[in-house]
Write an enzyme that holds these catalytic residues in place. Structure first.
Site, PDB file in Angstrom:
ATOM      1  N   LYS A   1       6.657   1.206   9.113  1.00  0.00           N
ATOM      2  CA  LYS A   1       5.587   1.280   8.134  1.00  0.00           C
ATOM      3  C   LYS A   1       4.302   1.721   8.834  1.00  0.00           C
ATOM      4  CE  LYS A   1       4.884  -1.946   5.175  1.00  0.00           C
ATOM      5  NZ  LYS A   1       4.512  -0.881   4.232  1.00  0.00           N
ATOM      6  N   GLY A   2       3.339   2.097   8.004  1.00  0.00           N
ATOM      7  CA  GLY A   2       2.040   2.485   8.586  1.00  0.00           C
ATOM      8  C   GLY A   2       1.669   3.921   8.326  1.00  0.00           C
ATOM      9  N   GLY A   3       2.538   4.625   7.557  1.00  0.00           N
ATOM     10  CA  GLY A   3       2.209   6.009   7.210  1.00  0.00           C
ATOM     11  C   GLY A   3       0.882   6.109   6.470  1.00  0.00           C
TER      12      GLY A   3
ATOM     13  N   GLU B   1      -0.651  -5.091   6.140  1.00  0.00           N
ATOM     14  CA  GLU B   1       0.678  -5.228   5.533  1.00  0.00           C
ATOM     15  C   GLU B   1       1.522  -6.263   6.289  1.00  0.00           C
ATOM     16  OE1 GLU B   1       1.255  -0.736   3.673  1.00  0.00           O
ATOM     17  OE2 GLU B   1       1.798  -1.079   5.759  1.00  0.00           O
TER      18      GLU B   1
ATOM     19  N   GLY C   1       5.852  -0.567   0.289  1.00  0.00           N
ATOM     20  CA  GLY C   1       6.609   0.637   0.595  1.00  0.00           C
ATOM     21  C   GLY C   1       7.071   0.638   2.049  1.00  0.00           C
ATOM     22  N   ALA C   2       7.761   1.698   2.436  1.00  0.00           N
ATOM     23  CA  ALA C   2       8.164   1.858   3.836  1.00  0.00           C
ATOM     24  C   ALA C   2       8.305   3.353   4.115  1.00  0.00           C
ATOM     25  CB  ALA C   2       9.483   1.154   4.111  1.00  0.00           C
TER      26      ALA C   2
ATOM     27  N   THR D   1       0.847  -1.197   0.000  1.00  0.00           N
ATOM     28  CA  THR D   1       0.000   0.000   0.000  1.00  0.00           C
ATOM     29  C   THR D   1       0.879   1.242   0.000  1.00  0.00           C
ATOM     30  OG1 THR D   1      -1.782  -1.128   1.151  1.00  0.00           O
ATOM     31  CG2 THR D   1      -1.734   1.260   1.357  1.00  0.00           C
ATOM     32  N   GLY D   2       0.455   2.258  -0.764  1.00  0.00           N
ATOM     33  CA  GLY D   2       1.159   3.536  -0.707  1.00  0.00           C
ATOM     34  C   GLY D   2       1.440   4.097  -2.084  1.00  0.00           C
ATOM     35  N   SER D   3       2.034   5.288  -2.076  1.00  0.00           N
ATOM     36  CA  SER D   3       2.211   6.024  -3.326  1.00  0.00           C
ATOM     37  C   SER D   3       3.400   5.509  -4.143  1.00  0.00           C
ATOM     38  CB  SER D   3       2.395   7.513  -3.017  1.00  0.00           C
ATOM     39  OG  SER D   3       3.511   7.691  -2.164  1.00  0.00           O
TER      40      SER D   3
HETATM   41  C1  5RP Z   1       1.189   2.229   4.423  1.00  0.00           C
HETATM   42  C2  5RP Z   1       2.650   2.096   4.391  1.00  0.00           C
HETATM   43  C3  5RP Z   1       3.350   2.620   3.174  1.00  0.00           C
HETATM   44  O1  5RP Z   1       3.959   1.554   2.533  1.00  0.00           O
HETATM   45  C4  5RP Z   1       4.353   3.639   3.606  1.00  0.00           C
HETATM   46  O2  5RP Z   1       3.656   4.660   4.293  1.00  0.00           O
HETATM   47  C5  5RP Z   1       5.107   4.220   2.416  1.00  0.00           C
HETATM   48  O3  5RP Z   1       4.205   4.904   1.596  1.00  0.00           O
HETATM   49  P1  5RP Z   1       4.679   5.830   0.403  1.00  0.00           P
HETATM   50  O4  5RP Z   1       5.265   4.928  -0.622  1.00  0.00           O
HETATM   51  O5  5RP Z   1       3.406   6.514  -0.029  1.00  0.00           O
HETATM   52  O6  5RP Z   1       5.680   6.817   0.952  1.00  0.00           O
HETATM   53  O7  5RP Z   1       3.293   1.585   5.269  1.00  0.00           O
HETATM   54  O8  5RP Z   1       0.674   1.832   5.654  1.00  0.00           O
END
Ligand code: 5RP
Length: 234
Positions: free
Chosen positions: A98-100, A107, A86-87, A29-31
């Site tokens: 993780k968890g942003g 995840e 992602g991280a 999950t994530g951008s």
């Molecule tokens: C979501 C996550 C994402 O993988 C993490 O926040 C990185 O996201 P991004 O690629 O948007 O920076 O852990 O819970």
């Protein structure tokens, strides 16, 4: 496209080289990893790649459906070959925050069922010590403010309930997210994970220890794949 967005896309697409026909793939999950999902969908449509996926969030489920990746449930298969995710931070020992994006619980469930984990990131995510990024902790809705207070006492730092406007963010699992502002002080993430998981009301914490096997990192000088020498892809 901004520079950072371009780096995310480069990393997200480069990580697809780990995916081969027949694989069962955890979709993060994530951008950044959204570019991986889109690229895997493209390879299925244009290059004959055949995979099934397990999404780590409702958002990723929607995206995978849109790009035509067939989805299965973990309970119907015997584990995953790989998860790409992602991280928010990774340290020299390949430990992660993780968890942003508030998807840490799903995840982590998907990561623990995977034979390998590849992280996609831009080079802002590389740190010497974890913790500058506020540590996400998923907590139950029941008396969540009390749980957050208990976490503040335990960690001796500011812990906020993540908000979306006037209301707490609600995860795909119906829980809340506490963000612990520890600063770049986390020297023993394994001990810290276990300490936090002992607090009643805590569902999961966004420390991913001993899970990451490689990081596909995009920076000004291009994409580099850093293999964890102690990992499962070595
Ligand atoms: C979501 C996550 C994402 O993988 C993490 O926040 C990185 O996201 P991004 O690629 O948007 O920076 O852990 O819970």
């Amino acid at each position: 496209m901004s520079d950072v967005e371009a780096l995310k896309k480069e990393a997200g697409i480069a990580a697809c080289r780990f995916v081969k026909t027949g694989m069962k793939v955890g979709l993060g999950t994530g951008s950044t990893v959204k570019h991986t999902v889109v690229e895997l969908g493209r390879r299925m449509a244009e290059e004959g790649l055949e995979i099934v996926g397990v999404p780590t969030s409702l958002a990723t489920e929607q995206l995978a459906n849109k790009v035509g990746i067939p989805l299965v449930e973990l309970s119907s298969i015997d584990g995953l070959d790989i998860v790409i995710d992602g991280a928010d931070e990774y340290d020299p020992n390949f430990q992660l925050i993780k968890g942003g994006g508030a998807a840490l619980l799903r995840e982590k469930v998907v990561a623990q069922e995977s034979a390998a984990m590849v992280v996609v990131a831009d080079d802002r995510k590389r740190v010497s010590h974890l913790g500058a990024f506020p540590l996400p902790i998923e907590v139950t809705p029941f008396e969540h403010q009390a749980t957050i207070r208990a976490l503040g006492r335990l960690l001796d730092c500011r812990v906020n309930c993540r908000m979306a406007g006037d209301n707490p963010v609600v995860t795909d699992n119906g829980n809340m997210i506490a963000d612990a502002h520890m600063g770049p002080t986390i020297t023993n993430p394994v001990e810290l994970e276990s300490l936090i998981l002992h607090v009643a009301g805590v569902v999961q914490v966004g420390l991913f220890n001993g899970m990451c096997d490689a990081v596909v990192l995009a920076g000004a000088n291009g994409v580099e794949t850093i293999i964890n020498p102690h990992g499962r892809l070595n």
